[in-house]
Design a protein around this motif. Structure first.
Motif, short mmCIF file in Angstrom:
data_model
loop_
_atom_site.label_atom_id
_atom_site.label_comp_id
_atom_site.label_asym_id
_atom_site.label_seq_id
_atom_site.Cartn_x
_atom_site.Cartn_y
_atom_site.Cartn_z
N LYS A 86 0.82 -1.21 0.00
CA LYS A 86 0.00 0.00 0.00
C LYS A 86 0.86 1.26 0.00
O LYS A 86 0.40 2.33 -0.40
CB LYS A 86 -0.93 0.00 1.21
CG LYS A 86 -1.99 -1.10 1.16
CD LYS A 86 -2.90 -1.05 2.37
CE LYS A 86 -3.95 -2.14 2.30
NZ LYS A 86 -4.86 -2.13 3.48
N SER A 87 2.08 1.13 0.46
CA SER A 87 2.93 2.32 0.60
C SER A 87 3.87 2.53 -0.58
O SER A 87 4.34 3.64 -0.81
CB SER A 87 3.76 2.22 1.89
OG SER A 87 4.56 1.05 1.88
N SER A 88 4.14 1.46 -1.34
CA SER A 88 5.12 1.59 -2.43
C SER A 88 4.55 0.98 -3.71
O SER A 88 4.27 -0.22 -3.76
CB SER A 88 6.43 0.87 -2.07
OG SER A 88 6.96 1.39 -0.88
#
Length: 880
Positions: free
Chosen positions: A633-635
């Protein structure tokens, strides 16, 4: 015409208070017109709502009070007459008084005309309303209508409002330039406009007839005070005009396929078939709204009368009445069900051979509001009774999480008077047609390789087909590789998360909370959010980004597929038809090397596994098929091993996790359930089962055979099935927990390839592998040194699990070995050989650094010898 509110009422006792208030109102009325009345008296063990005497004559009366909104049937009136006959109706010892807020049906009117002479008085509907209003000296409708006309409103329905604090006149209003009710006003018995805001808000919040309405609290002209009083239920649906728009239903100009379905509905109506009520059903996202929008245009363009609306925009049964007025081209809104009947009868008489079709979309939204549902049901029943050229079509989903609350509404009657047509998913040719249309309108940006992948992934699910195409178009326009998307695979969860990319965490939280309350108008949302000032900004952003739609005054998510994901974290009723292309030993040998990494991208995986990018993409795709990896979700462009998988792995129970994942596979579930039901299933049946269950995948008989071998390898490795000597499958019968503990993290299976980058390296000849396979198929024991090596090769290839073969003959073995050597990891080697180039250096990189040259040469001889036998390279000598 009559409304009731008690300050102590709640959802459980509202009908009790309604009945008591109505009886109290009637008592006041009857006492004003010359009766002495008591309530709820028993006579001959039967209870009557009203009992009393006429002051002038002493005549005893027994009365029935009915506060039902629907017209009074003959059966109800017959029952009342039957109750009072034994007490002296015929001998004039008692007079019957039947009072109802709704009028009698024609059937009941006929019955009353035959018993009226016995001593029976019936006062219902408008007659009762007028007499009560006059007896209690309430302000006249004419005087109140003039007041509201001067303020810019038309009165739709005047009501007598009885509460525990008094009697009022309440007017349902619409703006003069609007066709839909939007407001109400309350007047006291002296004809003064009530401006008590808390009182009006309580009424609106507790009377379903007033849901979503504004209230007039000052004698200020409407257009100068609040434009929100202008309210319309849009005719037709908000539809998309772009081929790739997945948020809105496809408009008639971007509509493809469904010819057979549309023809069935059209013929039903054009051939005057019965019943006259049709239900179109499907799960969310299949395209009901698109179909009825297309059908409505088709009938309207042929000169028929049509009405199409989204029932999520309907707030009260007065709204439904206004839609009947629009459908029948009447200038005024009906105020009761008898008028609804008459409007429909008049319409039918005026058609002269044409049809009149009343379309209702999103009909399941009415299941939470019994008043609205019953109003639509009444229209369906009226159309059924009238027949002629009138038809009703309800479009509704049939995959709701709870379907509907059968304590609030019952679909039994509607189902009995209607015919249901289930809208299927797209056929393969319909999927191809839509995809080609989208591609043509986007300058053919989608490559040949990605088109079959999209069709395979979506499996004919229309919403998912469009959503996937939109996803691919977005990535392509950003410059991402379509080949990488194919290689890495795609999951439904990724598509939903992409929707939320432009929101921060606070906005996401608001969206989830808002979605749980939809459909709703702004006032309803304000109540739920306690007039939170942030709500306006969030709604503006959500509607601008098209995560929430605004139709008329009603907010909702762009479709129920998205809403159910937000509210329930529920993915659509869609099970991916997963095909496993890597053997357990291949995949697991690599996964063990990845399990401790925190974040994985293609470069990291290529380096960690010492493999090519193509091989890394394949590994990602296979891991995602088994939910061993998920998108970060972050990268962007990265993956992580889910926390629950890491926990399971740390407990040594990976086999149990994979067992459950494999068992959830559509084909595996079909096999297992069939075996449990006593069916005979042979391993030779599996390719045909693949072909039947995976209609959106183009594959040759040979390819289905290869997929079958890989699947059997997984089923055998995880001890889900055994294969008997005659080729029949049988369940192992092993306890899941026991197998999970026994197999642990499947290190034994993966150890065959632990040190060779997951590739298959043979150590014996092809002929010896054939010989050992034949011996195993006969059930013979393997003894010789070379035979044992060949047996190890078969295990290394994934076609032998324990003592169970995943191939049923040597032809399947040949195909399995061919697939092993066609692994992307070997591509550079075969390219070099086929082009007559030196290949020892290339093979050294493949087999791994640090080995003696003699060992590398020995291995390349074994691999190339097998490749020649399998016709992957020319059968001739070449220099390393």
């Amino acid at each position: 015409m009559f409304l009731f509110y008690h300050s102590d009422q709640d959802a459980k006792n509202v009908n009790y208070h309604k009945g008591m208030l109505f009886e109290g109102l009637l008592k006041d009325y009857l006492e004003k017109v010359g009766y002495v009345v008591e309530l709820r008296k028993k006579n001959a063990s039967l209870e009557y709502d009203l009992e009393g005497t006429a002051r002038a004559t002493g005549q005893k009366i027994l009365g029935e009070a009915k506060a039902h909104s629907k017209s009074m049937s003959g059966a109800i009136l017959t029952s009342f007459v039957g109750k009072i006959l034994p007490i002296g109706l015929l001998t004039k010892e008692v007079h019957g008084l039947f009072l109802s807020i709704s009028p009698l049906t024609p059937e009941a009117e006929d019955y009353f005309s035959t018993v009226e002479h016995m001593g029976l008085t019936v006062k219902t509907g408008q007659t009762l309303f007028d007499e009560v209003s006059e007896a209690l000296n309430l302000p006249t409708d004419a005087s109140l209508e003039k007041t509201m006309n001067d303020l810019g409103y038309d009165v739709v329905v005047p009501n007598i409002l009885k509460t525990d604090t008094g009697v009022f006149k309440l007017l349902i209003l619409k703006m003069k330039k609007s066709g839909t009710p939007s407001a109400f006003a309350v007047f006291n018995s002296c004809g003064e406009l009530i401006s008590d805001r808390p009182f009006c808000e309580v009424l609106r919040n507790n009377l379903p007839e007033l849901a979503g309405f504004d209230f007039v609290e000052t004698k200020q002209y409407a257009s100068d005070s609040d434009a929100k009083h202008v309210r319309e239920i849009v005719k037709g649906l908000s539809v998309g005009t772009d081929w790739a728009d997945y948020r809105l239903p496809a408009g008639p100009n971007v509509f493809v396929g469904r010819h057979g379905f549309v023809d069935k509905i059209s013929k039903h109506i054009n051939n005057d078939d019965i019943p006259h009520v049709i239900q179109i059903k499907s799960r969310s996202g299949v395209g009901k709204s698109s179909v009825i929008s297309f059908l409505e245009q088709k009938f309207a363009s042929a000169g028929n009368v049509t009405e199409l609306h989204d029932s999520r925009d309907v707030k009260t049964f007065y709204d439904v009445f206004s839609l009947v007025a629009r459908f029948t081209s009447k200038g005024t809104i009906p105020t009761n069900y008898n008028e609804v009947d008459q409007y429909l009868i008049d319409l039918n008489m005026s058609l002269h051979g044409k049809k009149a079709v009343f379309f209702v979309d999103q009909f399941e939204s009415t299941f939470l509001n019994p008043d609205i549902y019953e109003c639509y049901e009444y229209i369906a029943n009226a159309v059924t009774r009238i027949g002629g050229n009138l038809y009703v079509i309800f479009a509704r989903k049939n995959d709701q999480l709870t379907t509907y609350d059968d304590t609030k509404v019952s679909l039994t009657r509607l189902n009995s008077m209607s015919k249901s047509y289930t809208l299927p998913d797209f056929e393969k040719d319909e999927s191809i047609l839509l995809l080609n249309k989208i591609n043509e309108n986007n300058n053919n940006i989608l490559g040949r390789e990605i088109l079959p992948y999209i069709i395979e992934f979506a499996q004919g699910f229309p919403w998912l087909l469009k959503r996937t195409i939109a996803h691919v178009l977005k990535l392509t326009k950003q410059g991402d590789s379509q080949r990488d998307l194919i290689n890495a695979g795609l999951k439904l969860h990724d598509l939903f998360e992409e929707e939320l990319e432009g929101l921060d965490e606070i906005e996401k939280d608001y969206l989830t909370k808002i979605a749980a309350k939809l459909p709703a108008d702004f006032k309803e949302l304000q109540v739920h959010f306690d007039e939170d000032p942030i709500l306006v900004k969030v709604l503006d952003k959500l509607t601008a980004s098209r995560l929430v739609r605004l139709s008329g005054s009603t907010y909702d998510t762009y479709n129920d597929v998205f809403k159910e994901y937000l509210v329930y974290e529920k993915l659509p009723e869609f099970r991916p038809l997963t095909i496993y292309r890597m053997y357990p030993s291949t995949l697991l040998s690599q996964f063990h090397k990845l399990v401790n990494l925190n974040r994985i991208d293609i470069a990291t995986m290529s380096q960690e596994l010492d493999v090519s990018e193509g091989y890394a993409f394949n590994t990602v795709k296979e891991c995602r098929n088994l939910d061993l990896l998920e998108s970060s979700k972050s990268s962007k462009g990265c993956w992580v091993i889910p926390t629950n998988v890491k926990d399971i792995y740390s407990q040594g129970l990976l086999a149990g996790y994979l067992r459950r994942k494999i068992m959830d596979n559509v084909l595996v579930e079909t096999i297992v359930s069939g075996l449990m039901a006593g069916e005979r299933i042979s391993e030779s049946d599996i390719p045909d089962m693949f072909s039947r269950l995976y209609p959106y995948i183009d594959a040759s008989e040979k390819t289905w055979g290869q997929y079958t071998t890989v699947l059997k390898s997984w089923l055998l490795s995880l001890k889900i099935i055994e294969i008997e000597k005659n080729g029949d499958l049988k369940l192992t019968g092993n306890n899941h927990s026991d197998v999970s503990r026994e197999l642990g993290n499947l290190k034994q299976i993966s150890s065959y390839r632990a040190g060779n980058k997951g590739l298959f390296f043979p150590v014996t000849s092809y002929s010896m592998m054939i010989q050992v396979t034949e011996e195993l198929l006969k059930g013979n024991e393997i003894k010789g040194k070379e035979q044992v090596k060949a047996k190890s090769d078969l295990k290394n290839a994934g076609v032998l699990v324990g003592d169970q073969l995943a191939v049923s003959n040597t032809k399947e073995l040949e195909e399995a070995l061919t697939a092993q050597l066609q692994d992307p990891g070997y591509k550079d080697l075969w390219d070099a050989i086929n082009n007559g180039q030196p290949c020892l250096e290339i093979f050294t990189k493949i087999v791994g650094e640090g080995l003696k040259e003699s060992t590398v040469v020995w291995r390349i001889r074994k691999v190339t010898s097998l490749a020649k036998k399998l016709n992957l390279i020319p059968n001739k000598r070449f220099k390393y």
